[in-house]
Design an enzyme around this catalytic site. Structure first.
Site, mmCIF file in Angstrom:
data_model
loop_
_atom_site.group_PDB
_atom_site.id
_atom_site.type_symbol
_atom_site.label_atom_id
_atom_site.label_comp_id
_atom_site.label_asym_id
_atom_site.label_seq_id
_atom_site.Cartn_x
_atom_site.Cartn_y
_atom_site.Cartn_z
ATOM 1 N N ASP A 42 -11.024 -45.467 -10.345
ATOM 2 C CA ASP A 42 -11.896 -44.793 -10.541
ATOM 3 C C ASP A 42 -12.156 -43.965 -11.689
ATOM 4 O O ASP A 42 -11.073 -42.991 -11.500
ATOM 5 C CB ASP A 42 -10.352 -44.502 -9.546
ATOM 6 C CG ASP A 42 -9.355 -44.093 -10.247
ATOM 7 O OD1 ASP A 42 -9.128 -44.315 -11.305
ATOM 8 O OD2 ASP A 42 -8.868 -42.940 -9.466
ATOM 9 N N ASP B 199 -9.650 -44.486 -17.229
ATOM 10 C CA ASP B 199 -10.576 -45.437 -16.559
ATOM 11 C C ASP B 199 -11.947 -45.738 -18.047
ATOM 12 O O ASP B 199 -12.497 -46.754 -17.741
ATOM 13 C CB ASP B 199 -10.964 -45.633 -14.776
ATOM 14 C CG ASP B 199 -9.617 -45.385 -14.613
ATOM 15 O OD1 ASP B 199 -9.446 -46.184 -13.286
ATOM 16 O OD2 ASP B 199 -9.388 -43.785 -13.955
ATOM 17 N N ASN C 151 -8.832 -40.371 -8.257
ATOM 18 C CA ASN C 151 -9.101 -39.327 -9.450
ATOM 19 C C ASN C 151 -9.752 -38.523 -8.691
ATOM 20 O O ASN C 151 -9.933 -36.918 -9.157
ATOM 21 C CB ASN C 151 -9.429 -39.901 -10.766
ATOM 22 C CG ASN C 151 -8.199 -40.453 -11.798
ATOM 23 O OD1 ASN C 151 -7.581 -40.088 -10.752
ATOM 24 N ND2 ASN C 151 -8.913 -41.235 -12.683
ATOM 25 N N THR D 155 -7.069 -50.139 -12.120
ATOM 26 C CA THR D 155 -6.390 -48.451 -12.623
ATOM 27 C C THR D 155 -6.690 -47.994 -11.599
ATOM 28 O O THR D 155 -7.037 -46.829 -12.072
ATOM 29 C CB THR D 155 -7.120 -48.933 -14.108
ATOM 30 O OG1 THR D 155 -9.151 -48.716 -13.784
ATOM 31 C CG2 THR D 155 -7.318 -49.790 -14.522
ATOM 32 N N PHE E 105 0.537 -41.696 -9.665
ATOM 33 C CA PHE E 105 -0.638 -40.958 -8.892
ATOM 34 C C PHE E 105 -0.924 -42.427 -8.483
ATOM 35 O O PHE E 105 -1.219 -42.418 -7.101
ATOM 36 C CB PHE E 105 -1.534 -40.615 -9.425
ATOM 37 C CG PHE E 105 -3.042 -40.553 -8.354
ATOM 38 C CD1 PHE E 105 -3.065 -38.737 -8.130
ATOM 39 C CD2 PHE E 105 -3.988 -41.220 -8.936
ATOM 40 C CE1 PHE E 105 -3.881 -38.570 -7.109
ATOM 41 C CE2 PHE E 105 -4.927 -40.846 -8.446
ATOM 42 C CZ PHE E 105 -5.615 -39.953 -7.704
ATOM 43 N N ASN E 106 -1.500 -43.146 -9.144
ATOM 44 C CA ASN E 106 -2.364 -44.436 -8.264
ATOM 45 C C ASN E 106 -0.977 -45.354 -7.024
ATOM 46 O O ASN E 106 -1.974 -45.925 -5.523
ATOM 47 C CB ASN E 106 -2.352 -45.364 -9.229
ATOM 48 C CG ASN E 106 -3.522 -45.229 -10.030
ATOM 49 O OD1 ASN E 106 -4.877 -44.477 -9.606
ATOM 50 N ND2 ASN E 106 -3.716 -45.844 -11.030
ATOM 51 N N HIS F 9 -3.718 -43.975 -20.393
ATOM 52 C CA HIS F 9 -3.067 -44.738 -19.569
ATOM 53 C C HIS F 9 -3.876 -46.709 -19.180
ATOM 54 O O HIS F 9 -3.083 -47.688 -19.521
ATOM 55 C CB HIS F 9 -2.752 -44.781 -17.943
ATOM 56 C CG HIS F 9 -1.515 -43.281 -17.551
ATOM 57 N ND1 HIS F 9 -0.778 -43.133 -17.738
ATOM 58 C CD2 HIS F 9 -2.480 -41.798 -17.227
ATOM 59 C CE1 HIS F 9 -0.835 -41.993 -17.457
ATOM 60 N NE2 HIS F 9 -1.808 -41.139 -17.564
ATOM 61 N N ASP F 10 -5.482 -46.277 -18.547
ATOM 62 C CA ASP F 10 -5.400 -47.740 -17.754
ATOM 63 C C ASP F 10 -6.241 -48.493 -18.921
ATOM 64 O O ASP F 10 -6.086 -49.893 -18.204
ATOM 65 C CB ASP F 10 -6.513 -46.882 -17.359
ATOM 66 C CG ASP F 10 -6.622 -46.350 -16.057
ATOM 67 O OD1 ASP F 10 -5.183 -46.087 -15.481
ATOM 68 O OD2 ASP F 10 -7.021 -45.166 -15.452
HETATM 69 C C1 BDR Z 1 -3.225 -43.100 -13.194
HETATM 70 O O1 BDR Z 1 -3.766 -41.753 -12.111
HETATM 71 C C2 BDR Z 1 -5.298 -41.414 -12.486
HETATM 72 O O2 BDR Z 1 -5.145 -40.742 -12.803
HETATM 73 C C3 BDR Z 1 -5.602 -42.091 -14.240
HETATM 74 O O3 BDR Z 1 -7.141 -42.903 -14.293
HETATM 75 C C4 BDR Z 1 -4.495 -43.125 -14.229
HETATM 76 O O4 BDR Z 1 -4.466 -44.907 -13.697
HETATM 77 C C5 BDR Z 1 -1.914 -42.240 -14.199
HETATM 78 O O5 BDR Z 1 -1.139 -42.401 -12.925
HETATM 79 CA CA CA Z 2 -7.232 -44.596 -13.086
#
Ligand code: BDR
Ligand code: CA
Length: 311
Positions: free
Chosen positions: A9, A14, A38, A124, A165-166, A239-240
């Site tokens: 996303d 990402d 996102n 991701t 979040f994911n 992160h991703d």
């Molecule tokens: C995740 O949430 C999204 O905002 C980022 O792309 C990452 O995948 C981090 O919590």
């Molecule tokens: Ca992401």
């Protein structure tokens, strides 16, 4: 090379995951599938195409996926990723149309057409597409080599004290994916909060001096500001791409086997990932593991090299 489908996303981090996957000879990126997260799936899909344009890799197909979570309302992360989902840079207009097949069908068809154990699914974003693919064609569960997700955290959260979040965005989908029975690695916040884009990383990228290096710096500049304002970080955690780094070289991401589940019903714990790290946990037949420790220098070395290689 590892043959992967990247479900994402984009999203600042990402975008970096896409770059790393494109640049590494250890990875063959078969296709990108998109999912609302996102930002809306429309924006995210265009962003994926724009990142491929930036990298000169319009040959990688982009398949549009789920517009909303299975049961929950849509909550985009505009506070972190901006109005476009990739604020902070000029996005080149896509020159190639989005692929005809929708993401869920593409994932199911690609896994079924490949040899058993050939395809790795990397996610991701929220896990809506992977959950739907596993429901559409349950045989893919035995057929994929493994699933690597950025999401969750066994001790850390970002949307809430305990949820990332994911996973929080679509906890029912995450529960389906985590409980499916395929080999699954959770690269959660415990790991990705070690992947901070510090000033020395930006210096190394600045020295490359290409348009793509500038693009990365524009992304990180925006990401840094929102992470400072919203999450109280000094440097943004990227992160991703940690998922891709793990596939390129597993020694960069230390993992630990643990039974893993997702909380879908708690009042305070929506989207919490619960890993059983007790010494006595039953690991017999356990097919889930969690990422614990990042080799930070090796990770950033990979990312910087990817930006250099992509030119
Ligand atoms: C995740 O949430 C999204 O905002 C980022 O792309 C990452 O995948 C981090 O919590
Ligand atoms: Ca992401």
């Amino acid at each position: 090379p590892r043959r992967i489908i990247l479900d994402c996303d984009p999203g600042h981090d990402d975008a970096v995951a896409i770059m790393l996957a494109l640049a590494s000879p250890a990875i063959e990126l078969l296709g990108i599938t998109t999912v609302g997260g996102n930002q809306t799936v429309q924006k995210i899909t265009r962003n994926a195409q724009s990142v491929l344009e930036m990298c000169g890799r319009q040959d990688v197909p982009v398949h549009r996926g789920s517009a909303r979570p299975l049961l929950r309302d849509v909550h985009v992360a505009g506070d972190i990723h901006g109005e476009s989902g990739l604020d902070g840079v000029e996005l080149p207009a896509p020159t190639v149309p989005v692929a005809d097949a929708r993401a869920v069908q593409y994932i199911a068809d690609t896994v079924m057409a490949a040899e058993p154990g050939e395809i790795t699914l990397v996610a991701t974003g929220p896990l809506t597409n992977l959950a739907l693919a596993a429901r559409l064609e349950p045989e893919i569960i035995e057929r994929v080599r493994e699933v690597v997700i950025m999401g969750g955290g066994y001790h850390e959260g970002n949307v809430s004290p305990v949820a990332e979040f994911n996973i929080w965005a679509d906890p029912e989908a995450a529960a389906i994916v985590v409980d499916a029975g395929w080999e699954l690695t959770m690269v959660g916040l415990d790991l990705t909060h070690q992947a901070l884009a510090t000033a020395d990383v930006e210096e190394q990228v600045r020295a490359i001096g290409t348009d793509l290096a500038e693009f990365f710096l524009g992304l990180m500049g925006f990401f840094r500001r929102t992470y400072q304002e919203v999450q109280g970080f000094d440097d943004p955690p990227v992160h991703d791409p940690c998922t891709i780094a793990y596939l390129i070289d597993p020694s960069v991401v230390r993992t630990r086997r643990a039974p893993l589940h997702v909380e879908t019903s708690g009042d305070l714990t929506r989207g919490m990932t619960v890993a059983d790290l007790r010494p006595g946990a039953d690991l017999e037949g356990c097919r889930t593991q969690v990422a614990t420790e990042l080799d930070r220098d090796a990770f950033w070395g990979m990312v910087v090299e990817a930006i250099r290689v992509l030119g």
